[in-house]
Design an enzyme around this catalytic site. Structure first.
Site, PDB file in Angstrom:
ATOM      1  N   LYS A  49      -6.711   1.418  -3.339  1.00 37.72           N
ATOM      2  CA  LYS A  49      -6.416   0.788  -2.055  1.00 37.72           C
ATOM      3  C   LYS A  49      -6.472   1.812  -0.925  1.00 37.72           C
ATOM      4  O   LYS A  49      -7.021   1.538   0.162  1.00 37.72           O
ATOM      5  CB  LYS A  49      -5.037   0.135  -2.092  1.00 37.72           C
ATOM      6  CG  LYS A  49      -4.628  -0.546  -0.771  1.00 37.72           C
ATOM      7  CD  LYS A  49      -5.596  -1.656  -0.392  1.00 37.72           C
ATOM      8  CE  LYS A  49      -5.332  -2.235   0.989  1.00 37.72           C
ATOM      9  NZ  LYS A  49      -4.065  -2.957   1.095  1.00 37.72           N
ATOM     10  N   THR A  55       0.866  -1.177   0.000  1.00 39.35           N
ATOM     11  CA  THR A  55       0.000   0.000   0.000  1.00 39.35           C
ATOM     12  C   THR A  55       0.899   1.222   0.000  1.00 39.35           C
ATOM     13  O   THR A  55       1.410   1.636   1.033  1.00 39.35           O
ATOM     14  CB  THR A  55      -0.920   0.009   1.234  1.00 39.35           C
ATOM     15  OG1 THR A  55      -1.672  -1.213   1.264  1.00 39.35           O
ATOM     16  CG2 THR A  55      -1.887   1.191   1.178  1.00 39.35           C
TER      17      THR A  55
END
Length: 287
Positions: free
Chosen positions: A161, A86
């Site tokens: 995300k 991420t």
């Protein structure tokens, strides 16, 4: 997550070479399952068709890619680098440009769900980048995911995300605050949780958080509070870059920063209930 992804790749018969990041125990397990071990990121890239990065976030990904013996040093024409971390929304352009100079391709492809689903090969992959490159690696994604979602051009996987994580972590923060108030107001918390399950207060985040409140089980969301703080910072920066309203995002970010500063950073997110206990001076979770 990286260990689970690698295990599933091996299980489906793909040849695999691994390079450790922090945990030697995980690396030894993968080698015992048939993986080879690289001596450096450059060596890994030099002898691979596809490299998957699975680390914490942008600083770690940048290090793996750009250090002296990093992936870029071993990149070659036809190599595909996939980042499942991420990372910050603008890092994809930096990585794509650097790899393109070596004839290599880049996909930002972070994953959703928990370590349990990772072990089961049931992750959700959020992809940004060239659709033709994605089609080449779909069989690889299929080894560790239940679904693959192409969100758009380079950087779209990262952005999706971060937005998803904002929704999830904001829900967690709201639940911690709300049940803190419910406890202070003298409500029967298990009964109140039952009410919430029947209405709009119910969510997947609810199902991951509440078992800790009621039974001390924090395994539903095995994600460290310090990482949540990192992701909420990145989401707030993404919203700012789009000139998008981020009033709630800034508040949620500060909740996680506060929890981290109080010494709870290494704990899983469900333990926000304990942070609320500390701040309110009133017991929330039964012991």
């Amino acid at each position: 997550m990286g260990h689970a992804i690698a295990t599933n790749i091996l299980r489906h018969g793909f040849p695999l070479t691994v390079l450790g990041h922090r945990n030697r125990e995980r690396l030894t397990d993968l080698v015992s399952r048939g993986a080879a071990e690289a001596t450096s990121a450059a060596d890994l890239a030099r002898n691979a068709d596809v490299v998957i990065i699975c680390v914490t976030g942008t600083p770690q990904v940048r290090d793996v890619l750009f250090r002296d013996d990093g992936l870029l040093a071993g990149a070659h024409t036809g190599l595909i680098v996939i980042d499942s971390s991420t990372s910050d929304h603008d890092f994809a352009l930096e990585a794509t440009t650097a790899l393109a100079d070596k004839g290599a391709k880049f996909l930002d492809a972070p994953v959703n769900r928990t370590p349990k689903e990772a072990a089961e090969g049931q992750l959700n992959v959020l992809v940004g980048g060239d659709a033709e490159v994605l089609n080449i690696v779909r069989p690889l994604f299929a080894t560790y995911s239940e679904s693959v979602h192409h969100l758009g051009a380079s950087g779209s996987g990262y952005r999706a995300k971060l937005i998803h994580n904002f929704i999830s972590q904001a829900n967690a923060a709201v639940l911690a605050e709300a049940f803190g108030t419910a406890a202070a107001a003298g409500l029967d918390l298990p009964e109140f949780a039952s009410v919430c399950r029947l209405s709009g207060a119910h969510s997947k985040s609810f199902d991951r958080m509440i078992p800790f409140l009621l039974a001390g089980d924090d395994s539903g969301q095995q994600f460290a509070i310090r990482n949540a703080a990192k992701d909420m910072r990145s989401y707030a920066q993404l919203a700012a870059a789009q000139s998008s309203v981020a009033v709630v995002a800034e508040a949620v970010h500060q909740i996680y920063v506060l929890a981290n500063n109080l010494g709870h950073g290494e704990k899983y997110v469900p333990r926000l209930f304990e942070v609320v206990e500390e701040l309110n001076g009133a017991k929330v979770r039964p012991r």
